[in-house]
Design a protein around this motif. Sequence first.
Motif, PDB file in Angstrom:
ATOM      1  N   THR A 102       2.797   4.208  -6.093  1.00  0.00           N
ATOM      2  CA  THR A 102       2.368   5.384  -6.856  1.00  0.00           C
ATOM      3  C   THR A 102       3.502   6.217  -7.449  1.00  0.00           C
ATOM      4  OG1 THR A 102       2.241   6.601  -4.762  1.00  0.00           O
ATOM      5  CG2 THR A 102       0.210   5.616  -5.589  1.00  0.00           C
ATOM      6  N   CYS A 120      -3.300   3.281  -1.834  1.00  0.00           N
ATOM      7  CA  CYS A 120      -3.442   2.551  -3.093  1.00  0.00           C
ATOM      8  C   CYS A 120      -2.807   1.170  -2.949  1.00  0.00           C
ATOM      9  CB  CYS A 120      -2.762   3.314  -4.230  1.00  0.00           C
ATOM     10  SG  CYS A 120      -3.309   5.033  -4.389  1.00  0.00           S
ATOM     11  N   ASN A 121      -3.584   0.143  -3.236  1.00  0.00           N
ATOM     12  CA  ASN A 121      -3.129  -1.233  -3.030  1.00  0.00           C
ATOM     13  C   ASN A 121      -2.524  -1.863  -4.278  1.00  0.00           C
ATOM     14  OD1 ASN A 121      -4.202  -1.234  -0.397  1.00  0.00           O
ATOM     15  ND2 ASN A 121      -6.190  -1.964  -1.117  1.00  0.00           N
ATOM     16  N   THR A 174       0.845  -1.199   0.000  1.00  0.00           N
ATOM     17  CA  THR A 174       0.000   0.000   0.000  1.00  0.00           C
ATOM     18  C   THR A 174       0.875   1.240   0.000  1.00  0.00           C
ATOM     19  OG1 THR A 174      -1.701  -1.171   1.269  1.00  0.00           O
ATOM     20  CG2 THR A 174      -1.852   1.226   1.186  1.00  0.00           C
ATOM     21  N   VAL A 222      -4.842   9.310  -0.611  1.00  0.00           N
ATOM     22  CA  VAL A 222      -5.538   8.037  -0.853  1.00  0.00           C
ATOM     23  C   VAL A 222      -4.563   6.856  -0.776  1.00  0.00           C
ATOM     24  CG1 VAL A 222      -6.878   6.706  -2.528  1.00  0.00           C
ATOM     25  CG2 VAL A 222      -7.207   9.189  -2.343  1.00  0.00           C
ATOM     26  N   ASP A 235      -1.854   5.234 -10.023  1.00  0.00           N
ATOM     27  CA  ASP A 235      -1.924   4.358  -8.844  1.00  0.00           C
ATOM     28  C   ASP A 235      -1.742   2.897  -9.233  1.00  0.00           C
ATOM     29  OD1 ASP A 235      -4.356   4.124 -10.128  1.00  0.00           O
ATOM     30  OD2 ASP A 235      -5.596   4.475  -8.361  1.00  0.00           O
ATOM     31  N   LYS A 268     -14.440  -2.448  -5.627  1.00  0.00           N
ATOM     32  CA  LYS A 268     -14.556  -1.507  -4.520  1.00  0.00           C
ATOM     33  C   LYS A 268     -14.582  -2.238  -3.181  1.00  0.00           C
ATOM     34  CE  LYS A 268     -15.043   2.156  -7.116  1.00  0.00           C
ATOM     35  NZ  LYS A 268     -14.037   3.253  -7.088  1.00  0.00           N
ATOM     36  N   HIS A 325      -8.335   0.213  -3.674  1.00  0.00           N
ATOM     37  CA  HIS A 325      -8.263   1.115  -2.515  1.00  0.00           C
ATOM     38  C   HIS A 325      -9.098   0.529  -1.383  1.00  0.00           C
ATOM     39  CE1 HIS A 325      -6.579   4.105  -5.278  1.00  0.00           C
ATOM     40  NE2 HIS A 325      -7.572   3.798  -6.100  1.00  0.00           N
ATOM     41  N   CYS A 368      -8.609  -1.328  -9.335  1.00  0.00           N
ATOM     42  CA  CYS A 368      -9.644  -0.301  -9.220  1.00  0.00           C
ATOM     43  C   CYS A 368     -10.971  -0.697  -9.857  1.00  0.00           C
ATOM     44  CB  CYS A 368      -9.144   1.009  -9.810  1.00  0.00           C
ATOM     45  SG  CYS A 368      -7.797   1.746  -8.851  1.00  0.00           S
TER      46      CYS A 368
END
Length: 252
Positions: free
Chosen positions: A83, A65-66, A52, A63, A114, A195, A233, A192
């Motif tokens: 990122t 981000c995974n 992350t 944010v 991301d 969710k 995320h 992404c």
Amino acid sequence: MKNIIKNLFFIFFSFFILSCGSQNKESFKAKKIYESSNLIITQISENSFIHTSFKQTNDFGNVPCNGLIVKDHLEAIVFDTPTDDKSSEELIQWIEGKLHAKIKAVIPTHFHDDSLGGLMAFHKNGIPSYSYVKTIELARENNFAIPENGFNDSVVLKVGNKDVMAKFFGEGHTKDNVVGYFPSENILFGGCLLKELEAGKGYLGDANVSAWSGTVEKVKKEYPHVKIVIPGHGESGDGKLLDYTIALFKGQ
């Protein structure tokens, strides 16, 4: 009679030990194993880790981000870069230094930063990148780092003795979003396209909201036995993330 009792006890004891071992394997507790100001790594199974990193945005703040790391026999494959190049370099050093694994490939799951914002760090370390052909096209159009190897629809790579795959099921968050799957542990990296539970719709600037639910329904049908699902995320979970995402965009 004594022998019968002894045999019954041995059978029961063996079953008890096997049952406990099976339960322990099934109920792996996710644990954070590395944290810095730029990067968090969480182990989610015996051979899989969420990385992350963070992206500062105008609309959604800072944010998380995974991405996903999968490992077998001192080899690793990474889904999505952190990122930026600095965080990616940190991740590469951790995988090589702490997991003692050679990174065989990095797979960005779509063209946003991301997902491939730190791609140059992987290339500078001699790590090959693979992506859906549309991701290469969109990265080039937007002057982003460009993945080296393109695939049509899907790709299967080897990490150690295990298969790792990425596949395009249709448009959703973007025109090029793919998902990653690690069959040996039934782990789905949705990026992404998926969710976390109770999340909003997020950034829709490049989305196809009318196709989104249908795309995720195809993913659900393809991987009916998935155990762990990782969104781009937020918190990971199980197949409920697929159902939640389908419902979120249904009828759009």
